[in-house]
Design an enzyme around this catalytic site. Structure first.
Site, PDB file in Angstrom:
ATOM      1  N   SER A   1       0.232 -31.385   1.928  1.00 38.65           N
ATOM      2  CA  SER A   1       1.308 -32.320   2.247  1.00 38.65           C
ATOM      3  C   SER A   1       0.715 -33.556   2.908  1.00 38.65           C
ATOM      4  O   SER A   1      -0.389 -33.500   3.462  1.00 38.65           O
ATOM      5  CB  SER A   1       2.300 -31.656   3.207  1.00 38.65           C
ATOM      6  OG  SER A   1       3.203 -32.589   3.772  1.00 38.65           O
TER       7      SER A   1
ATOM      8  N   TYR B   1       4.468 -27.776  11.534  1.00 38.11           N
ATOM      9  CA  TYR B   1       4.174 -27.947  10.111  1.00 38.11           C
ATOM     10  C   TYR B   1       2.921 -28.793   9.918  1.00 38.11           C
ATOM     11  O   TYR B   1       2.047 -28.458   9.102  1.00 38.11           O
ATOM     12  CB  TYR B   1       5.371 -28.585   9.422  1.00 38.11           C
ATOM     13  CG  TYR B   1       5.224 -28.724   7.924  1.00 38.11           C
ATOM     14  CD1 TYR B   1       5.060 -27.604   7.121  1.00 38.11           C
ATOM     15  CD2 TYR B   1       5.282 -29.976   7.315  1.00 38.11           C
ATOM     16  CE1 TYR B   1       4.940 -27.723   5.744  1.00 38.11           C
ATOM     17  CE2 TYR B   1       5.163 -30.112   5.944  1.00 38.11           C
ATOM     18  CZ  TYR B   1       4.996 -28.981   5.152  1.00 38.11           C
ATOM     19  OH  TYR B   1       4.877 -29.105   3.790  1.00 38.11           O
TER      20      TYR B   1
END
Length: 255
Positions: free
Chosen positions: A139, A152
């Site tokens: 990501s 995250y």
């Protein structure tokens, strides 16, 4: 002989789209995920489109389950040449000060240790093929932090570190390592899972964004990287929608 591609987290979103796309490229796909009912539908869909795939029940947080995936790979109808480490996810958007340790632990286990378990289990087969490719779907959070994203981002930074280290360690061996870092991707479950099923919060993530990426866009990137001549290694591919210039710079219509 048909080459085999393994895709984790294949029951929905980017994983399912990647399984479809690689099957269209002629791979026999081992579609791996926990939800076998969804995998059955995906395999049937791929077969109806003229491709071939096998559903494999796999929980990337379980050593025993990942060993089962490796056994399924050994029984596959050809050499394993592609592994797509896609299983992952986010939970919560809390600041570090009040973040849930359980959520952080889950994100680390799925995103980081899941990638580690599966890669370790499949690396011998990838190397035996003589032309292996490990794809790590990370990501933009793997290189940029943002408020509320500590857990995250920490997991994705770690996943990025795994990919980069693996590439160094495999230098001189016939396995390339590709990292793909999507920005804003609207899938049916990612934000919904992040917010514990709260559809209002999930929808707000994409409010006013005319065209966020969709799962098929990322799958196209995976397929491109995986089907390039094997001497070509795309170390890192960052892909965002046009509306997202950076993590904090998103054009939202009417806002």
């Amino acid at each position: 002989m048909t080459s085999v591609a393994i895709v984790t987290g294949a029951s929905s979103g980017i994983g399912a789209a990647t399984a479809r796309r690689l099957a269209a490229e002629g791979f026999h796909v081992l579609a791996a995920a926990r939800r076998t009912d969804r995998l059955a539908g995906l395999v049937a869909e791929i077969a109806a489109a003229g491709g071939s795939a096998t559903a494999v029940a796999c929980d990337v947080t379980s050593d025993e389950s990942v060993a089962g995936l490796a056994r399924a790979a050994a029984d596959a109808p050809g050499p394993v040449t592609v592994l797509v480490n896609n299983a992952g996810g986010a939970r919560g958007l809390d600041p570090v000060e009040t973040g849930s340790v359980a959520d952080w632990q889950w994100m680390y286990d799925v995103n980081v240790l899941g990638t580690l378990r599966v890669t370790q289990a499949l690396l011998p087969a990838l190397e035996r093929s003589g032309a292996g490719t490990v794809v790590v779907v990370s990501s933009t959070a793997g290189f940029t932090v943002y408020e509320g994203g500590g857990g995250y981002s920490a997991a994705k930074h770690a996943q990025t570190a795994v990919a980069g280290t693996l590439r160094l360690e495999l230098c001189g061996r016939p396995v390339r390592v590709v990292e793909i870092d999507p920005g804003m991707v609207r899938t049916e479950e990612f934000s919904l899972n992040r917010f514990g099923g709260d559809a209002t919060k999930a929808d707000a993530t994409y409010a006013g964004v005319a065209q966020p990426l969709v799962a098929a866009d990322v799958a196209e990137c995976v397929a491109w990287c995986a089907t390039l001549p094997h001497h070509v290694n795309v170390d890192r591919l960052v892909v965002r929608p046009l509306a997202q210039a950076a993590q904090h710079k998103v054009h939202r219509v009417g806002q």
